[in-house]
Write an enzyme that holds these catalytic residues in place. Structure first.
Site, short mmCIF file in Angstrom:
data_model
loop_
_atom_site.label_atom_id
_atom_site.label_comp_id
_atom_site.label_asym_id
_atom_site.label_seq_id
_atom_site.Cartn_x
_atom_site.Cartn_y
_atom_site.Cartn_z
N GLU A 269 -18.68 3.09 -23.71
CA GLU A 269 -17.98 3.08 -22.42
C GLU A 269 -18.91 3.46 -21.27
O GLU A 269 -18.85 2.87 -20.20
CB GLU A 269 -16.76 4.02 -22.45
CG GLU A 269 -15.67 3.62 -23.43
CD GLU A 269 -14.89 2.37 -23.03
OE1 GLU A 269 -15.13 1.83 -21.94
OE2 GLU A 269 -14.05 1.92 -23.84
N ARG A 273 -19.48 0.56 -18.46
CA ARG A 273 -18.88 0.82 -17.14
C ARG A 273 -19.91 1.39 -16.17
O ARG A 273 -20.13 0.87 -15.09
CB ARG A 273 -17.70 1.77 -17.26
CG ARG A 273 -16.62 1.21 -18.16
CD ARG A 273 -15.33 1.99 -18.04
NE ARG A 273 -14.50 1.74 -19.21
CZ ARG A 273 -13.18 1.84 -19.24
NH1 ARG A 273 -12.52 2.20 -18.16
NH2 ARG A 273 -12.50 1.60 -20.35
N ASP A 402 -15.14 -7.55 -30.89
CA ASP A 402 -15.19 -8.48 -29.76
C ASP A 402 -16.51 -8.67 -29.01
O ASP A 402 -17.16 -9.70 -29.10
CB ASP A 402 -14.05 -8.15 -28.76
CG ASP A 402 -13.96 -6.67 -28.36
OD1 ASP A 402 -14.82 -5.90 -28.77
OD2 ASP A 402 -13.03 -6.32 -27.62
N GLU A 536 -8.68 -9.75 -20.18
CA GLU A 536 -9.27 -10.80 -21.04
C GLU A 536 -8.69 -12.19 -20.82
O GLU A 536 -9.41 -13.20 -20.92
CB GLU A 536 -9.14 -10.41 -22.53
CG GLU A 536 -10.01 -9.23 -22.94
CD GLU A 536 -9.47 -7.87 -22.50
OE1 GLU A 536 -8.27 -7.80 -22.15
OE2 GLU A 536 -10.24 -6.90 -22.49
N THR A 622 -19.62 -6.97 -20.45
CA THR A 622 -18.25 -7.01 -20.96
C THR A 622 -17.27 -6.29 -20.05
O THR A 622 -16.06 -6.35 -20.26
CB THR A 622 -18.19 -6.47 -22.42
OG1 THR A 622 -16.94 -6.86 -22.98
CG2 THR A 622 -18.35 -4.97 -22.46
C1 DMJ Z 1 -12.96 -3.26 -20.91
O1 DMJ Z 1 -13.43 -1.97 -20.78
C2 DMJ Z 1 -13.99 -4.16 -21.50
O2 DMJ Z 1 -13.64 -5.47 -21.26
C3 DMJ Z 1 -14.17 -3.95 -22.97
O3 DMJ Z 1 -15.07 -4.86 -23.52
C4 DMJ Z 1 -12.85 -4.09 -23.67
N1 DMJ Z 1 -11.81 -3.37 -23.08
C5 DMJ Z 1 -11.66 -3.22 -21.66
C6 DMJ Z 1 -10.64 -4.06 -20.99
O4 DMJ Z 1 -9.57 -4.41 -21.72
#
Ligand code: DMJ
Length: 640
Positions: A269, A273, A402, A536, A622
Site C-alpha cells: 500500500e 499509493r 490481480d 476497477e 495499480t
Molecule cells: C487500489 O488501492 C488499487 O487499485 C489496488 O490495486 C487494488 N485495490 C484498490 C482499489 O480497489
C-alpha cells in the site's frame, strides 16, 4: 639474503652470528616474516606518502586507491572486488550484476549511481545526508565517509530531457471535444473538487475522510504515515487543472508530510499509493519535493527485502526496518499481488536516484518467480519468502493476485517494449488463465473463476474487473493469432462487469459476484454486497474506450457517475455503501483515497481526448498514478 650468501669471502648472516641449523631455520623464518610485514604495510600508507610512491610502481598505487574507494562506495561483493590490476576507466565501481551486454548509457549511469549511492542496502539504510544540489542520498550504514568520486559527480536526473521526450502535453493539447463529453468531464471535475474540499475541511492530514461524521480516519495500513488522500489526490488535481487545490495539497506535502514514523505499514500500500503518487506528481510537475520524498520513502522500504530469498515480507515497520508477514497469510507467506506490484515504482526509484538497488530488488523477485514451478502454468497467491516455494494453491486474478499480472504487461510497456522477459511471463500467464480459469456462464457471460488446488470457485471479485482493461491493453501488442481473441475476451469481461452493475438496484457493483446456483453476475452472500467506491470497472471502461472508441464505454461510465451522485454523495463527501441491492443503502462513512486517485481520474480520462495522459507516454500504476514510459532497460543491468 640469497645475494649476501653468494658474495665471495663473506659468510652468510646466520653463520656469522654462529647459529646452529634449527636456530638458523627459525631466524630465517622470522626475518622473512618481518620483510613480508614491512612490504604489506606499504599498502596501508596514504597515497601521498613518499615511501609508497618509492616502493610501489605508479599503476599499482592508483589501482590500490581505486580499489579502496570502490569497496567503500560500490555494490561489489568480495568475489568481484578489484584485484589490484589496472582498470579502465579507473576508480569506477561496477555494479554487482552489471552485464557486459548492458547498454552503455545505462552502465555509465549505474557507475555514477554506485559512486553516489553507496552499497545496496542489505541492512537497513544508514542516516541521511544532504549532498550538493539539494539531492539527498543514503550514507553507507557503516558510517564510512563517502567516496571522493561521490562528491565530484552527484547523480542528477535530467528532468528537462525527460519532458522533451514526451510525445504529448501531459494535460492534452486538443481542447476540441463534443459538447456532451466536455460537460460530463466538467461534472467529474466538480466531483473531484467536492471530494477534495471536504477532505481538506474535515480531515486534512488524516488518511481518509469520514464524510458522515465529518472527521478523519487514520487506520493502520500506512505505518504512521499520514495524508494518504493528499498523496493519492495530487496528480488527479493536477491533471484536472484544479490549480488552487493542487497548491493546497503540495503545501501539505512540503510542510507536514513526515516520514519519520514508527509503525507497521503494508509494503504494497505504501508503494502503490505513496511512492506511486509522489513519483507521478514529480514526473508531471518537476517539483523536487515529490522526488526527494519518494526516494526517502523508498529507502525505508528496503529492509523488507532482507529475507533468505529476497522476496519481501508484507509488513514493515518504517522506523525500525523490522518486517514480517501478515498474520492471516498462510504459514508466513508473502502475497503475489503485493510483492509482484513493486516493479514499476522501483524501476523509477532507480531511474531517479541513479541507485540500482531498487531495480535489483524487483529483478530478484522476478528471478525467484521464474525459478519456481508453476502448477498448470498458474501463479498461486502465497509464496514463502524463506524457501521460495508456493505455500497454498489458490489462484486468482482478483484480490491477492490481480496487480501482479497487471505489472507484467505494464513493465514491458514501461520499458518501451524492451523487457521481453516480462512480456513472455505475461503471455504465458494469460495463456494459463485462458485455459484454466476463463469460463462462460449458463446465460452466456464470460468470467474469470478462481482456482483452489484444481477446483474452480465460480466467482469474480470487483477487483478482478480491472482485467478487462489489462487484457485489452495487452491485446494491442499480442501476436496476430491471439490479438482478436484477446480483444474479444477483454470486451466480454468488461461487459460482464458492467452486468454486475446493471443487475443491482443502485447500478453500482457488489464486492464479489457469482455464477453458480442460478446466479449470474450477482452477489449471493450478504457479506459481498457492498461497494466501497472502487475503480476497477471504470478503469476497464477507460481502456476499452481509448482502444476501441465504442460509445458504449462512455455511456456505461456516465451511468456510474449518476449512480455515485445518487447513492454515494452525501453532505460532506462521497461514501461507500453497504448494499448495492437496495435503493436506500446505508453508508459506510468512508471516502477511500483511491476514489480520488483512481475512480475519478479514470472517469475524467474517459471523457477526455486521448492525448490527456496519453497511453503512448504513460503507464498507470495499480493506483492509477501515471509513470512515464522509460527508455532505460534496467533488466540488462541486473540480470546475473
Ligand atoms: C487500489 O488501492 C488499487 O487499485 C489496488 O490495486 C487494488 N485495490 C484498490 C482499489 O480497489
Amino acid at each position: 639474503m640469497v645475494l649476501l650468501r653468494k658474495l665471495p669471502g663473506m659468510p652468510g648472516w646466520p653463520a656469522a652470528l654462529g647459529l646452529r641449523l634449527p636456530q638458523k631455520f627459525l631466524f630465517l623464518l622470522f626475518l622473512s616474516g618481518l620483510l613480508t610485514l614491512c612490504f604489506g604495510a606499504l599498502f596501508l600508507l596514504p597515497d601521498s606518502s613518499r615511501f609508497k610512491r618509492l616502493f610501489l610502481p605508479r599503476r599499482a598505487t592508483a589501482s590500490a586507491s581505486s580499489s579502496s574507494s570502490a569497496s567503500s562506495s560500490s555494490a561489489s561483493s568480495s568475489s568481484t572486488r578489484d584485484t589490484g590490476l589496472p582498470r579502465s576507466p579507473p576508480a569506477a565501481a561496477e555494479p554487482r550484476h552489471a552485464s557486459p551486454a548492458a547498454p552503455r548509457r545505462l552502465r555509465e549511469k549505474l557507475r555514477t549511481a554506485a559512486r553516489v549511492a553507496g552499497p545496496p542496502a542489505r541492512t537497513a539504510p544508514g542516516p541521511r545526508q544532504q549532498v550538493p544540489g539539494g539531492e539527498s542520498r543514503a550514507q553507507p550504514a557503516s558510517g564510512a565517509p563517502p567516496a571522493r568520486d561521490a562528491q565530484r559527480a552527484p547523480f542528477r536526473f535530467d528532468y528537462e530531457r525527460f519532458r522533451r521526450s514526451l510525445r504529448h502535453p501531459v494535460r492534452g493539447g486538443r481542447p476540441a471535444q463534443d459538447p456532451e463529453s466536455r460537460a460530463r468531464r466538467m461534472k467529474i471535475k466538480e466531483m473531484m473538487k467536492f471530494a477534495w474540499d471536504n477532505y481538506k475541511q474535515y480531515a486534512l492530514g488524516k488518511n481518509e475522510l469520514r464524510p458522515l461524521t465529518k472527521n478523519g480516519h487514520i487506520g493502520n495500513m500506512f505505518g504512521g504515515l499520514r495524508g494518504a488522500t493528499v498523496i493519492d489526490a495530487l496528480d488527479t488535481l493536477y491533471i484536472m487543472e484544479l490549480e488552487e487545490e493542487f497548491q493546497e495539497a503540495k503545501q501539505w506535502v512540503e510542510k507536514s508530510f513526515d516520514l519519520n514514523v514508527n509503525g507497521e505499514a503494508s509494503l504494497f500500500e505504501v508503494n502503490i499509493r505513496y511512492i506511486g503518487g509522489l513519483l507521478a506528481t514529480y514526473y508531471l510537475t518537476g517539483e523536487e519535493v515529490f522526488k526527494s520524498k519518494a526516494l526517502e520513502l523508498g529507502e525505508k522500504l528496503l529492509p523488507a527485502f532482507n529475507t533468505p530469498t529476497g522476496i519481501p515480507r508484507g509488513v514493515i515497520n518504517l522506523g525500525s526496518g523490522m518486517s514480517w508477514s501478515w498474520g492471516w497469510a498462510s504459514a508466513g507467506s508473502s502475497i503475489l499481488a503485493e510483492f509482484g506490484t513493486l516493479h514499476l515504482e522501483f524501476l523509477h526509484l532507480s531511474e531517479l536516484s541513479g541507485n540500482p538497488v531498487f531495480a535489483e530488488k524487483v529483478m530478484n523477485i522476478r528471478r525467484v518467480l521464474n525459478r519456481v514451478e508453476k502448477p498448470q502454468g498458474l501463479y498461486p497467491n502465497f509464496l514463502s519468502p524463506v524457501t521460495g516455494s508456493w505455500v497454498q494453491h489458490h489462484v486468482s486474478i482478483g484480490g491477492l493476485g490481480d496487480s501482479f499480472y497487471e505489472y507484467l504487461i505494464k513493465s514491458w510497456l514501461m520499458s518501451d517494449k524492451k523487457d521481453s522477459e516480462a512480456k513472455k511471463m505475461y503471455d504465458d500467464a494469460l495463456e494459463a488463465i485462458e485455459k484454466h480459469l476463463v469460463k462462460k456462464s449458463a446465460g452466456g457471460l464470460t468470467y474469470i473463476a478462481e482456482w483452489r488446488g484444481g477446483i474452480l470457485d465460480h466467482k469474480m471479485g470487483h477487483l478482478a474487473c480491472f482485467s478487462g482493461g489489462m487484457i485489452a491493453l495487452g491485446a494491442e501488442h499480442a501476436q496476430e493469432d491471439r490479438r482478436q481473441r484477446h480483444r474479444e475476451l477483454a470486451a466480454e469481461i468488461t461487459s460482464t462487469c458492467h452486468e454486475s452493475y446493471t443487475r443491482s438496484d443502485t447500478k453500482l457493483g457488489p464486492e464479489a459476484f457469482r455464477f453458480d446456483a442460478g446466479s449470474e453476475a450477482t452477489a449471493t452472500r450478504l457479506s459481498e454486497r457492498y461497494y466501497i467506491l472502487r475503480p476497477e470497472v471504470v478503469e476497464s471502461y477507460m481502456y476499452l474506450w481509448r482502444l476501441t472508441h465504442q460509445p458504449k464505454y462512455r455511456h456505461w461510465g456516465w451511468e456510474v457517475v449518476q449512480a455515485l451522485e445518487k447513492h454515494c454523495r452525501v453532505e460532506a463527501g462521497f461514501s461507500g455503501i453497504r448494499d448495492v441491492y437496495t435503493t436506500t443503502p446505508t453508508h459506510d462513512n468512508m471516502q477511500q483515497s483511491f476514489f480520488l486517485a483512481e475512480t475519478l481520474k479514470y472517469l475524467y480520462l474517459l471523457f477526455s481526448e486521448d492525448d490527456v495522459l496519453s497511453l503512448e507516454d504513460w503507464v498507470f500504476n495499480t493506483e492509477a498514478h501515471p509513470l512515464p514510459i522509460n527508455h532505460t532497460d534496467f533488466t540488462a543491468a541486473v540480470q546475473p
